[in-house]
Design a protein around this motif. Sequence first.
Motif, PDB file in Angstrom:
ATOM      1  N   ILE A 103      22.901 -86.190 -50.315  1.00 41.71           N
ATOM      2  CA  ILE A 103      22.069 -84.926 -50.787  1.00 41.71           C
ATOM      3  C   ILE A 103      21.413 -85.170 -52.417  1.00 41.71           C
ATOM      4  O   ILE A 103      20.520 -85.547 -53.228  1.00 41.71           O
ATOM      5  CB  ILE A 103      23.579 -83.761 -51.571  1.00 41.71           C
ATOM      6  N   ALA A 104      22.579 -87.020 -53.230  1.00 39.45           N
ATOM      7  CA  ALA A 104      22.150 -87.423 -54.359  1.00 39.45           C
ATOM      8  C   ALA A 104      20.431 -87.734 -54.263  1.00 39.45           C
ATOM      9  O   ALA A 104      20.176 -87.503 -55.223  1.00 39.45           O
ATOM     10  CB  ALA A 104      22.643 -88.225 -54.903  1.00 39.45           C
ATOM     11  N   THR A 105      20.685 -88.658 -53.292  1.00 38.28           N
ATOM     12  CA  THR A 105      18.982 -89.301 -52.917  1.00 38.28           C
ATOM     13  C   THR A 105      17.636 -88.365 -52.706  1.00 38.28           C
ATOM     14  O   THR A 105      16.855 -88.474 -53.061  1.00 38.28           O
ATOM     15  CB  THR A 105      18.980 -89.716 -51.704  1.00 38.28           C
ATOM     16  N   LEU A 106      18.465 -87.163 -51.984  1.00 37.74           N
ATOM     17  CA  LEU A 106      17.156 -85.994 -52.011  1.00 37.74           C
ATOM     18  C   LEU A 106      17.087 -85.047 -52.904  1.00 37.74           C
ATOM     19  O   LEU A 106      15.646 -84.760 -53.352  1.00 37.74           O
ATOM     20  CB  LEU A 106      17.573 -84.989 -50.827  1.00 37.74           C
ATOM     21  N   LEU A 107      17.942 -85.058 -54.141  1.00 43.72           N
ATOM     22  CA  LEU A 107      17.406 -84.763 -55.851  1.00 43.72           C
ATOM     23  C   LEU A 107      17.321 -85.465 -56.423  1.00 43.72           C
ATOM     24  O   LEU A 107      16.967 -85.455 -57.562  1.00 43.72           O
ATOM     25  CB  LEU A 107      18.857 -84.052 -55.745  1.00 43.72           C
ATOM     26  N   THR A 108      16.438 -86.844 -56.125  1.00 46.49           N
ATOM     27  CA  THR A 108      16.422 -87.303 -56.906  1.00 46.49           C
ATOM     28  C   THR A 108      15.645 -87.016 -58.465  1.00 46.49           C
ATOM     29  O   THR A 108      16.280 -87.769 -59.266  1.00 46.49           O
ATOM     30  CB  THR A 108      15.739 -89.378 -56.304  1.00 46.49           C
ATOM     31  N   PRO A 109      14.348 -86.619 -57.955  1.00 43.46           N
ATOM     32  CA  PRO A 109      14.176 -86.249 -59.579  1.00 43.46           C
ATOM     33  C   PRO A 109      14.639 -85.400 -60.456  1.00 43.46           C
ATOM     34  O   PRO A 109      14.421 -85.719 -61.911  1.00 43.46           O
ATOM     35  CB  PRO A 109      13.031 -85.743 -58.487  1.00 43.46           C
ATOM     36  N   LEU A 110      15.653 -84.653 -59.925  1.00 43.84           N
ATOM     37  CA  LEU A 110      16.334 -83.486 -60.793  1.00 43.84           C
ATOM     38  C   LEU A 110      17.471 -84.628 -61.200  1.00 43.84           C
ATOM     39  O   LEU A 110      17.571 -83.950 -62.715  1.00 43.84           O
ATOM     40  CB  LEU A 110      17.060 -82.648 -60.181  1.00 43.84           C
TER      41      LEU A 110
END
Length: 540
Positions: A103-110
């Motif tokens: 989940i963290a990798t998918l939300l990297t920009p945020l």
Amino acid sequence: MADDRIGRASVFLASGTIVSRILGFVKTALLAAVIGASGAGANAFAAANQLPNTIYAVVAGGVLSAVLVPLIVRSAAHRDGGVAYINKIMTLGFVILAGAALIATLLTPLLTLLVGSRLRDGVFALAVAFGYWCLPQIFFYGMYSLLGEVLNAKRVFGPFTWVPVLNNVVALAGIGVFALIFGTDAEGTRPASEWDSGMIALLAGSATLGVAVQALVLFWFWRRAGLRYRPDFGWRGVGLRSTAGLAGWTFGMLLLTTIAGFVETSVVGVSAASPDEPSVAMQQNAWLIFMLPHSVITVSIATAYFTRMSEHAAVGDLRKVRDDLSSAVRGVGVILMVATAVLMVCAVLFARVFSPVEPLVWSTGAVILAYLVGLIPFSVLFIVQRTFYSLGDTKTPFFITLVQVVLTIAGSLACIALPSAWVAFGIAVVISFAGTVQAVVAIVLLRRRIGPLDGRRILVAFGRSAAALVLPVLVGLALLWALGGTSFDGFALSSVFGAIVSMAIIGAVMSAVYFAVLWMLRSPELRSFAEPLVARLRRS
């Protein structure tokens, strides 16, 4: 005999941590020489590489040490020695960590926006690119902690502190290959637009590979310790409800500190536009110096005591818990005193290792000094918190941390009003002050919980150590002046080599004088650690 075992375990833990921290220091210095200590690449990589550590800390970091060790100690009473329980907990932990990492990798920009909101557009985009490579570290940091905490609970202390050496070796190799292929930029002048995908993958990918190696190697030590991991998804009956209650308060505590950390990083980012002022990367370097003695001394001693505290707390023996606390605090204090003094005398020399820019060296040295003021309260707090954890109390540390976080956020926001060159220094002062208040509150509440904490004996030990520091500090300051540590034209500050040599001389002399004076003062804390070592050397 028990104290001797604790002493030997602490020395072994410290030896691994020392080697790891030395390599970590070399890695940080080499990284600064290759991509600069302040600039687009340095600040982007610092922000991105901070993310997995921060998110892991929220998801599982403190929860593992606060909850896992006491539960594993108690599970040893099971018919199978706790093997089935450990496998269930391991499987559950790996599932949670894998989900968090994905989940963290998918939300990297945020997520990058949280720590890099003040970075310029090009630098922010570079930080996001680094983040995609760095955030999978969350899973491997968690795996390392899960496997290591089980070994600690089983009194197999060595691997947990020695395998990070491999992490640093891999990362050093990656930085070295980067320098050979893409060259060096010690001044940090390479713009974000010149960083291509190969450069990003090599630098951040090697950092993640190091963390992965550090975690996976622990499986081998599990086998050596007679443990075997078999995935077990049968979580019913493992006590998740009670465990969740304990972990929930710790999760909340870590979430609070993470919010405070995001605020600090965001405020410091205001000065990131100037290469001559402390920014995100240099603040992290200053924190690295601050954490050096804490990791080597406090964590090594407290880790060995924590398992024993948990054993005593499991049978309700509060007297022995208090004895463990007192012994740990006094043991940490006697060594931490001289470590703090040495780092204060050498603060500017440490800053010189990270940067050749004179204004940045002086300002970063000031930041290091501001952090070091709070080192001893920070380390005492670490031991007090683990005493609460050994008692199965994670709720009280949450509210103690809430006090610290409110002070830290308020103080950090107030630092926005400072000139940009003083922002990092102001935040370091705020953190030291808030941490000291937190330590005082924690001590008061723990005393209410378990009774007198052997305060007089602790104060006498600290007073004895402070008295023994007077001569070493005077000698250290004289050496700093003689070696040219007060002028950028002097030997100590003219080069990285001069700074390292000068630090080694000053540190060795100050330590030798301190321990000699302390030995003459018949410090029982020093003798409890030194006498087993001296006896072993005599036998050899």
